[in-house]
Motif scaffolding. Structure first.
Motif, PDB file in Angstrom:
ATOM      1  N   VAL A  30       0.728  -1.169   0.025  1.00  0.00           N
ATOM      2  CA  VAL A  30      -0.031   0.059   0.006  1.00  0.00           C
ATOM      3  C   VAL A  30       0.965   1.131   0.094  1.00  0.00           C
ATOM      4  CG1 VAL A  30      -2.114  -1.057   0.960  1.00  0.00           C
ATOM      5  CG2 VAL A  30      -0.255  -0.130   2.490  1.00  0.00           C
ATOM      6  N   ASN A  31       2.166   1.153   0.379  1.00  0.00           N
ATOM      7  CA  ASN A  31       3.031   2.232   0.267  1.00  0.00           C
ATOM      8  C   ASN A  31       3.658   2.175  -0.832  1.00  0.00           C
ATOM      9  OD1 ASN A  31       5.025   3.992   0.701  1.00  0.00           O
ATOM     10  ND2 ASN A  31       5.977   3.371   2.412  1.00  0.00           N
ATOM     11  N   LYS A  32       3.457   3.153  -1.828  1.00  0.00           N
ATOM     12  CA  LYS A  32       4.043   2.924  -3.141  1.00  0.00           C
ATOM     13  C   LYS A  32       5.198   3.376  -3.027  1.00  0.00           C
ATOM     14  CE  LYS A  32       2.914   7.923  -4.107  1.00  0.00           C
ATOM     15  NZ  LYS A  32       4.238   8.136  -3.864  1.00  0.00           N
ATOM     16  N   ASN A  33       5.994   3.523  -2.090  1.00  0.00           N
ATOM     17  CA  ASN A  33       7.472   3.799  -1.907  1.00  0.00           C
ATOM     18  C   ASN A  33       8.402   2.681  -1.287  1.00  0.00           C
ATOM     19  OD1 ASN A  33       7.599   6.487  -3.295  1.00  0.00           O
ATOM     20  ND2 ASN A  33       6.863   7.525  -1.393  1.00  0.00           N
ATOM     21  N   ALA A  34       7.442   1.592  -0.759  1.00  0.00           N
ATOM     22  CA  ALA A  34       8.054   0.510  -0.387  1.00  0.00           C
ATOM     23  C   ALA A  34       9.621   0.059  -0.546  1.00  0.00           C
ATOM     24  CB  ALA A  34       7.094  -0.795  -0.337  1.00  0.00           C
ATOM     25  N   ILE A  35      10.575  -0.270   0.122  1.00  0.00           N
ATOM     26  CA  ILE A  35      11.629  -0.367  -0.316  1.00  0.00           C
ATOM     27  C   ILE A  35      11.623  -1.886  -1.062  1.00  0.00           C
ATOM     28  CG2 ILE A  35      12.895   0.627   1.552  1.00  0.00           C
ATOM     29  CD1 ILE A  35      13.211  -1.947   2.920  1.00  0.00           C
ATOM     30  N   PRO A  36      12.698  -2.336  -1.887  1.00  0.00           N
ATOM     31  CA  PRO A  36      12.547  -3.481  -2.685  1.00  0.00           C
ATOM     32  C   PRO A  36      12.339  -4.824  -1.891  1.00  0.00           C
ATOM     33  CG  PRO A  36      14.222  -1.914  -3.549  1.00  0.00           C
ATOM     34  CD  PRO A  36      13.755  -1.376  -2.364  1.00  0.00           C
ATOM     35  N   GLU A  37      13.094  -4.718  -0.820  1.00  0.00           N
ATOM     36  CA  GLU A  37      12.882  -5.847   0.235  1.00  0.00           C
ATOM     37  C   GLU A  37      11.544  -6.255   0.786  1.00  0.00           C
ATOM     38  OE1 GLU A  37      17.135  -4.084   0.444  1.00  0.00           O
ATOM     39  OE2 GLU A  37      14.942  -3.502   0.399  1.00  0.00           O
ATOM     40  N   ALA A  38      10.891  -5.148   0.830  1.00  0.00           N
ATOM     41  CA  ALA A  38       9.329  -5.161   1.530  1.00  0.00           C
ATOM     42  C   ALA A  38       8.417  -5.840   0.344  1.00  0.00           C
ATOM     43  CB  ALA A  38       8.859  -3.761   2.133  1.00  0.00           C
ATOM     44  N   VAL A  39       8.724  -5.029  -0.874  1.00  0.00           N
ATOM     45  CA  VAL A  39       8.004  -5.486  -2.261  1.00  0.00           C
ATOM     46  C   VAL A  39       8.369  -7.133  -2.231  1.00  0.00           C
ATOM     47  CG1 VAL A  39       7.563  -5.303  -4.674  1.00  0.00           C
ATOM     48  CG2 VAL A  39       7.975  -3.213  -3.273  1.00  0.00           C
ATOM     49  N   GLN A  40       9.579  -7.633  -2.275  1.00  0.00           N
ATOM     50  CA  GLN A  40       9.699  -8.892  -2.647  1.00  0.00           C
ATOM     51  C   GLN A  40       9.313  -9.831  -1.363  1.00  0.00           C
ATOM     52  OE1 GLN A  40      12.117 -11.397  -1.184  1.00  0.00           O
ATOM     53  NE2 GLN A  40      11.318 -12.882  -2.821  1.00  0.00           N
ATOM     54  N   LEU A  41       9.275  -9.334  -0.207  1.00  0.00           N
ATOM     55  CA  LEU A  41       8.667 -10.299   0.691  1.00  0.00           C
ATOM     56  C   LEU A  41       7.027 -10.260   0.639  1.00  0.00           C
ATOM     57  CD1 LEU A  41       8.349 -11.547   3.464  1.00  0.00           C
ATOM     58  CD2 LEU A  41       8.540  -9.583   4.694  1.00  0.00           C
ATOM     59  N   LEU A  42       6.340  -9.313   0.113  1.00  0.00           N
ATOM     60  CA  LEU A  42       5.041  -9.531  -0.125  1.00  0.00           C
ATOM     61  C   LEU A  42       4.726 -10.323  -1.201  1.00  0.00           C
ATOM     62  CD1 LEU A  42       2.202  -8.538   0.887  1.00  0.00           C
ATOM     63  CD2 LEU A  42       2.279  -6.580  -0.925  1.00  0.00           C
ATOM     64  N   ASP A  43       5.761 -10.173  -2.472  1.00  0.00           N
ATOM     65  CA  ASP A  43       5.587 -11.099  -3.350  1.00  0.00           C
ATOM     66  C   ASP A  43       5.657 -12.600  -2.887  1.00  0.00           C
ATOM     67  OD1 ASP A  43       4.948  -9.108  -5.448  1.00  0.00           O
ATOM     68  OD2 ASP A  43       7.178  -8.918  -5.999  1.00  0.00           O
ATOM     69  N   PHE A  44       6.626 -12.705  -2.258  1.00  0.00           N
ATOM     70  CA  PHE A  44       6.839 -14.227  -1.580  1.00  0.00           C
ATOM     71  C   PHE A  44       5.512 -14.671  -1.090  1.00  0.00           C
ATOM     72  CE2 PHE A  44       8.214 -17.185   1.972  1.00  0.00           C
ATOM     73  CZ  PHE A  44       8.601 -17.897   1.298  1.00  0.00           C
ATOM     74  N   LEU A  45       4.896 -13.896  -0.088  1.00  0.00           N
ATOM     75  CA  LEU A  45       3.594 -14.205   0.678  1.00  0.00           C
ATOM     76  C   LEU A  45       2.680 -14.510  -0.296  1.00  0.00           C
ATOM     77  CD1 LEU A  45       3.687 -11.687   3.520  1.00  0.00           C
ATOM     78  CD2 LEU A  45       4.440 -14.141   3.697  1.00  0.00           C
ATOM     79  N   VAL A 286      -4.008  -1.311   4.124  1.00  0.00           N
ATOM     80  CA  VAL A 286      -3.663  -2.538   4.978  1.00  0.00           C
ATOM     81  C   VAL A 286      -3.087  -3.465   3.782  1.00  0.00           C
ATOM     82  CG1 VAL A 286      -4.682  -4.590   5.837  1.00  0.00           C
ATOM     83  CG2 VAL A 286      -5.668  -2.410   6.534  1.00  0.00           C
ATOM     84  N   ASP A 287      -1.973  -4.103   4.188  1.00  0.00           N
ATOM     85  CA  ASP A 287      -1.139  -5.154   3.287  1.00  0.00           C
ATOM     86  C   ASP A 287      -1.586  -6.387   3.520  1.00  0.00           C
ATOM     87  OD1 ASP A 287       0.752  -3.477   1.518  1.00  0.00           O
ATOM     88  OD2 ASP A 287       1.639  -2.953   3.377  1.00  0.00           O
ATOM     89  N   LYS A 313      -6.470 -10.160  -0.547  1.00  0.00           N
ATOM     90  CA  LYS A 313      -5.105 -10.042   0.026  1.00  0.00           C
ATOM     91  C   LYS A 313      -4.794 -11.308   0.979  1.00  0.00           C
ATOM     92  CE  LYS A 313      -4.959  -4.867   0.051  1.00  0.00           C
ATOM     93  NZ  LYS A 313      -4.372  -3.851   0.505  1.00  0.00           N
ATOM     94  N   ILE A 314      -3.545 -11.167   1.634  1.00  0.00           N
ATOM     95  CA  ILE A 314      -2.906 -12.134   2.265  1.00  0.00           C
ATOM     96  C   ILE A 314      -3.752 -12.096   3.641  1.00  0.00           C
ATOM     97  CG2 ILE A 314      -0.897 -12.599   3.598  1.00  0.00           C
ATOM     98  CD1 ILE A 314      -0.703 -13.293   0.631  1.00  0.00           C
ATOM     99  N   ILE A 315      -3.918 -13.191   4.227  1.00  0.00           N
ATOM    100  CA  ILE A 315      -4.546 -13.272   5.546  1.00  0.00           C
ATOM    101  C   ILE A 315      -3.598 -13.937   6.496  1.00  0.00           C
ATOM    102  CG2 ILE A 315      -7.030 -13.061   4.982  1.00  0.00           C
ATOM    103  CD1 ILE A 315      -7.209 -16.018   5.878  1.00  0.00           C
TER     104      ILE A 315
END
Length: 380
Positions: A30-45, A286-287, A313-315
């Protein structure tokens, strides 16, 4: 003409995906400026969604490795998700009554033979220990989730536990709530000063490239914490959005994935937890949607209603007391992780079931994670 119509619908679909934060394999942070590590973690989930569940364990700052070791002794496994709490400094003559949440200045619950004594480290030092351990655990391939039992803002980080556990008859008035959540008021300013201390901790993790599953103000639909029992547009939703805005836009904390963590709804007199939807701040803030399940309250509706509210979304299970039975675990496959709360893992019920759950084919432990190049993926 057919080609033009097809192109039109593709464009419309792409626009809608952009508006909702969706992409091909799930949602973007939801934060468009999320660092790559956060983006990748969400992708993994999202990549494991509905296929696997990550194992977890909560650890208190005062004995930072204790419950990981308990899980290992019971199951032979190291959990993937590592959790802790920025907590508070317990004051008053009834300190031990609040030891269950691991106050920073007290010995940890679950240590047999150790009294509820004060620790030599200061709260600042204890929080630094959380930060240092989180960085180390992340380097090992663990996923970090953090939360915060916080005092009423006027007390900073030092309070009697009764200041946090208010219960229904001592919750803030609507006037106090409105002042707290209105930008520019005196109380709002005090609250921001309190949040600044936690923001500094989270920034240190950001500087180390550590993404955090951040789950503040958990169990907001209950009746026990000061931030509880405020449904509707002018209730909890305003508090969540105010924190999101302050951490994201003012402090520029871009390593956070925002985990909205309600209690599983229940109608226990004096211990109620309201419907999820009455406290949900909206998908744009909310992510991950999470539930806390205690008293072995493993209703299917707790899983299914959260899925429906999240619309894809992820639960997850932010906290659990007793682990689910194998039957329940298999019937509720969309939980992306579970995390027993500290000393609860030593309950006799959990001692019986832990090996089956942590070693279940649906479960992912640390030995199944490939963290090469600091990218989460499953070992082949």
């Amino acid at each position: 003409m057919k080609q033009s119509k097809s192109l039109f619908f593709v464009v419309i679909l792409l626009v809608l995906m952009g508006c909702t934060g969706m992409k091909k394999n799930g949602y973007v942070p939801v934060n468009k400026n999320a660092i790559p590590e956060a983006v990748q973690l969400l992708d993994f989930l999202y990549s494991i969604q509905g296929k696997y569940t990550l194992t977890g364990m909560h650890n208190f700052a005062s004995d930072i490795n204790r419950y990981d070791q308990v899980v290992d002794s019971l199951t032979g496994k190291t959990p993937v998700v590592w959790g802790s709490d920025f907590s508070f400094n317990a004051l008053g003559n009834n300190q031990c009554e609040f030891r269950h949440c691991g106050p920073l200045n007290l010995t940890v619950p679950g240590n047999k033979g150790i009294s509820c004594g004060e620790l030599s480290l200061s709260p600042i030092q204890q929080r630094q220990l959380i930060i240092d351990t989180a960085i180390k655990r992340h380097s090992e391939g663990r996923i970090i989730t953090l939360m915060w039992h916080c005092c009423w803002p006027t007390n900073g980080d030092d309070c009697n536990g009764d200041d946090i556990w208010r219960w229904a008859d001592n919750l803030p008035s609507q006037q106090e709530w409105d002042e707290l959540t209105t930008d520019g008021t005196a109380l709002n300013g005090i609250w921001k000063k309190q949040m600044d201390g936690i923001a500094m901790c989270l920034r240190e993790l950001q500087n180390a490239g550590v993404p955090v599953l951040w789950r503040p103000f958990h169990e907001m639909n209950g009746v026990w914490f000061w931030w509880c029992n405020k449904p509707g547009e002018n209730g909890f939703k305003k508090l969540w959005i105010a924190m999101y805005d302050y951490f994201t836009n003012y402090h520029k904390l871009n390593n956070l994935l925002w985990v909205w963590d309600a209690n599983a709804p229940r109608n226990n007199p004096g211990d109620e937890a309201g419907p999820y939807a009455d406290y949900y701040p909206g998908s744009e803030y909310v992510d991950v949607l999470a539930a806390d399940v205690y008293h072995s309250d493993w209703k299917q509706s707790h899983h299914d209603e959260l899925l429906e509210l999240g619309k894809g979304k992820i639960i997850s299970l932010g906290e659990v007391g007793n682990l689910p039975s194998v039957e329940v675990y298999e019937r509720q496959p969309k939980w992306s992780w579970f995390m027993p709360w500290g000393y609860f893992i030593q309950n006799k019920e959990n001692i019986k079931i832990a090996k089956d759950i942590y070693n279940h084919p649906h479960s992912i432990n640390l030995d199944m994670i490939d963290f090469t190049d600091r990218i989460y993926k499953l070992k082949k």
